[in-house]
Design a protein around this motif. Structure first.
Motif, short mmCIF file in Angstrom:
data_model
loop_
_atom_site.label_atom_id
_atom_site.label_comp_id
_atom_site.label_asym_id
_atom_site.label_seq_id
_atom_site.Cartn_x
_atom_site.Cartn_y
_atom_site.Cartn_z
N ALA A 127 0.79 -1.19 0.03
CA ALA A 127 0.13 -0.10 -0.30
C ALA A 127 0.67 1.67 -0.15
O ALA A 127 0.34 2.22 -0.39
N LEU A 128 2.10 1.07 0.45
CA LEU A 128 2.53 2.59 0.47
C LEU A 128 3.62 2.62 -0.21
O LEU A 128 3.90 3.91 -1.23
N ARG A 129 3.68 1.52 -1.25
CA ARG A 129 4.54 2.00 -2.88
C ARG A 129 3.43 2.26 -3.63
O ARG A 129 3.51 2.85 -4.34
N ARG A 130 1.83 1.82 -3.14
CA ARG A 130 1.00 2.94 -4.88
C ARG A 130 0.82 3.88 -4.36
O ARG A 130 0.42 4.51 -5.22
N GLN A 131 0.99 4.50 -2.79
CA GLN A 131 0.58 5.40 -2.63
C GLN A 131 2.22 6.66 -2.90
O GLN A 131 2.17 7.57 -3.07
N GLU A 132 3.22 5.77 -2.64
CA GLU A 132 4.16 6.87 -3.23
C GLU A 132 5.59 5.64 -3.45
O GLU A 132 6.81 5.17 -3.51
N LYS A 138 13.60 0.09 0.86
CA LYS A 138 14.00 0.24 1.53
C LYS A 138 12.92 0.09 2.37
O LYS A 138 13.05 -0.43 3.65
N ALA A 139 11.49 0.94 1.55
CA ALA A 139 10.75 1.03 2.65
C ALA A 139 9.76 -0.10 3.47
O ALA A 139 9.98 -0.74 2.76
N THR A 140 9.62 -0.62 4.44
CA THR A 140 9.27 -1.68 4.66
C THR A 140 7.64 -1.24 5.37
O THR A 140 6.95 -2.31 5.46
N GLY A 141 7.51 0.25 5.39
CA GLY A 141 5.64 -0.04 5.40
C GLY A 141 5.55 0.94 6.53
O GLY A 141 6.32 1.81 6.56
#
Length: 605
Positions: A127-132, A138-141
């Protein structure tokens, strides 16, 4: 003491909190006087912040800070249309970068819900990847906070001050409180004379404990916490949508990446305690670390220019919560320890102070509001240059028109746009004048009252080239020389270079950059050096239009020497603008300009 110098309430400190209190009390029927030691409002802690409107989702539960933030948040949304205050509805994501931070996310959500920010939710990596999508893999959540927004930090306090003045308040700038005593009323000694008041409100920011000592031994100590920021050029704004927040620590909220209301991208702040309450110097090593962390989080920043760096001081105390108290017997209210959340909380703090006033000193009236909307400086709304017949553009990289500097908008702080998003700027001067509260036409009348003097030589740039040229001209007998520079100190790039390698040819010994710069400045100590000035236009007859502490000015020279280093392209653009909307080309050809670039042909002076 003359009655004309007596007022019901004095507010010490013209930061965003002082401005909001000034507005609230003036709208309540008082005639407050706001004393600001600096040249303009927001000269202290408020001049450098991250410009976010916070929900309070991560504030200490049950704290005064949380209450003031949420009251301020609601009031800002309630009055922003009447005052023309911008709001970029970006939302925010708190991003975890490792398993340790991931373990804290549920606690952040629970704290937000306990603080009545119930739309905060946990999101996974996908969901984070879809938003940003352009964040580092490396962002995990993260945690989604829809109510966090981006605002313009200059328009709000400016509107508060104007609304306070419209309701009868008075602002005194360059007015520093030095001491005082209480004998039933307060007698404050300032550099502009004595001011007496029935009540004093201490909203002095980084000077808060020093001002508090006028009344009592301060129960808190201000230890300024420096935050340094990087500002990336406008193409960076395409890389992110939401405000990217870190998982906070006990000491700091950490490094934020966000768009600005002006179309740039901001990375910062650092968190460094220091003793100096006034100077917030940028540090190359810290900025490089900040840059590296920003690129690590948002890799696309590696390909974007940094157009500005700046640093600010937050008035931290040994306490985590705000220090706001009333002393009815001493007729004094203390408003201290307002750190990074002060921009959001200012209106809520003003409400709280109004409540303390009502409980201890008398009820405030309920008068009809006079609204004082400010001009739009935000990229999210139409700008003046986009309107028909908008007039000449005087800043090409930020598209500022002359109408934003003259006429009715003249009394507004147009320069805050530059201080916030661009200054100091390698492409632009970034120092439009402090025109706050100046009546329309005042500057024009002052200029008309002075006969135009023609100087022998005007040198643009107070770096090594300009200072050396001035010294040589003085040796040759040229008497009337003016040096103009946009920075607040002369000396140019060597001032920032602590290594040796300078001065061998000029002074016969190796020197560090700062020592070399000081030596150059000392050589021209008797020459008219005008710092903090911006050249807006260089006309073919040697006439310059510039801005500075006194507003718009015009100077005339027989010869103009460009010694501006990297900024020389900007000067050329000011003289011979490209064909862009609203910009007219000077009628005279380039060869007619009395400008010397590579040598000094001044023998005819």
């Amino acid at each position: 003491m003359a009655d004309t110098n007596h007022t019901q309430v004095v507010i010490i400190g013209g930061g965003v909190v002082g401005c909001a209190i000034f507005r609230r009390l003036a709208m309540g029927g008082l005639k407050p006087v706001l004393l600001e030691a600096g040249r303009d409002i927001l000269s202290g802690a408020s001049k450098a912040n991250s410009a976010l409107l916070h929900t309070g989702f991560d504030a200490p539960h049950g704290s005064l800070e949380l209450s003031c933030m949420q009251q301020g948040y609601r009031e800002y949304l309630g009055i922003r249309e009447q005052l023309n205050l911008p709001l970029v509805k970006s939302g925010a994501v708190v991003v975890a970068w490792n398993e340790e931070e991931m373990a804290k996310l549920d606690g952040i959500v629970a704290k937000a819900h306990a603080n009545n920010v119930t739309d905060v939710t946990r999101i996974d990596r996908d969901a984070l990847r879809r938003q940003e999508p352009l964040l580092s893999p490396k962002a995990t959540g993260g945690v989604h906070v829809p109510g966090e927004h981006i605002i313009d930090p200059w328009s709000a306090p400016l509107a508060y001050v104007h609304q306070g003045i419209a309701h009868g308040g008075i602002v005194l700038r360059d007015c520093r409180v030095e001491t005082g005593h209480f004998d039933g009323i307060w007698h404050l000694e300032t550099n502009q004379g004595e001011v007496t008041a029935d009540l004093v409100i201490n909203a002095a920011g980084n000077q808060g404990d020093i001002i508090e000592a006028i009344n009592r031994p301060a129960p808190f100590k201000i230890t300024p916490r420096k935050g340094q920021f990087l500002v990336f050029d406008k193409p960076a704004s395409r890389l992110i949508k939401a405000i990217v927040l870190p998982v906070p620590t006990e000491r700091t909220k950490g490094i934020v990446i966000c768009r600005t209301a002006f179309g740039n991208v901001l990375v910062g702040p650092t968190a460094e305690d220091q003793e100096d309450r006034i100077h917030a110097e940028v540090d190359q090593a810290a900025l490089q670390q900040l840059m590296a962390r920003g690129v690590e989080m948002l890799p696309g920043l590696a390909n974007i220019d940094v157009t500005a760096v700046y640093a600010g001081l937050r008035p931290a105390t040994q306490f985590k919560d705000y220090q706001i108290t009333a002393q009815p017997d001493r007729r004094w209210i203390t408003v201290a320890g307002i750190r990074s959340t002060g921009l959001t909380a200012a209106l809520g703090i003003a409400q709280h102070v109004a409540g303390l006033y009502g409980a201890s000193f008398g009820r405030l009236a309920e008068a009809e509001s006079i609204w004082t909307p400010v001009p739009n400086l935000c990229e999210e709304q139409p700008r003046p240059y986009q309107a028909p017949l908008s007039g000449e553009i005087v800043c090409h990289c930020e598209w500022v028109t002359r109408t934003e500097l003259e006429g009715r908008p003249r009394r507004h702080l147009a320069r805050w746009r530059y201080r916030r998003s661009q200054a100091p700027h390698p492409r632009d001067d970034g120092s439009l004048p402090g025109l706050l509260l100046q009546r329309p036409g005042d500057g024009h009348r002052r200029r008309q009252d002075r006969a135009m003097k023609t100087h022998d030589v005007i040198i643009l740039g107070a770096g090594p080239a300009g200072l050396s040229a001035a010294a040589e001209l003085k040796r040759l007998g040229v008497r009337d020389i003016v040096i103009i520079d946009r920075e607040s100190q002369a000396g140019g790039i060597p001032r920032h270079c602590g290594h040796t390698g300078y001065g061998l040819l000029q002074f016969g010994k190796l020197m560090t950059g700062p020592d070399f710069a000081k030596r150059l400045v000392d050589r021209v100590s008797d020459i008219d050096l005008r710092l903090g000035h911006t050249v807006l236009k260089l006309e073919p007859n040697g006439r310059l239009q510039l801005t500075g502490p006194n507003g718009l000015e015009t100077l005339q020279a027989q010869k103009v020497l460009l010694a501006m280093g990297r900024a020389k392209r900007r000067a050329a653009r000011a003289s011979f603008p490209e064909r862009v909307p609203g910009v007219s080309r000077p009628p005279a050809p380039c060869s007619s300009l009395p400008i010397s670039r590579a040598r000094l042909p001044f023998s005819d002076l």
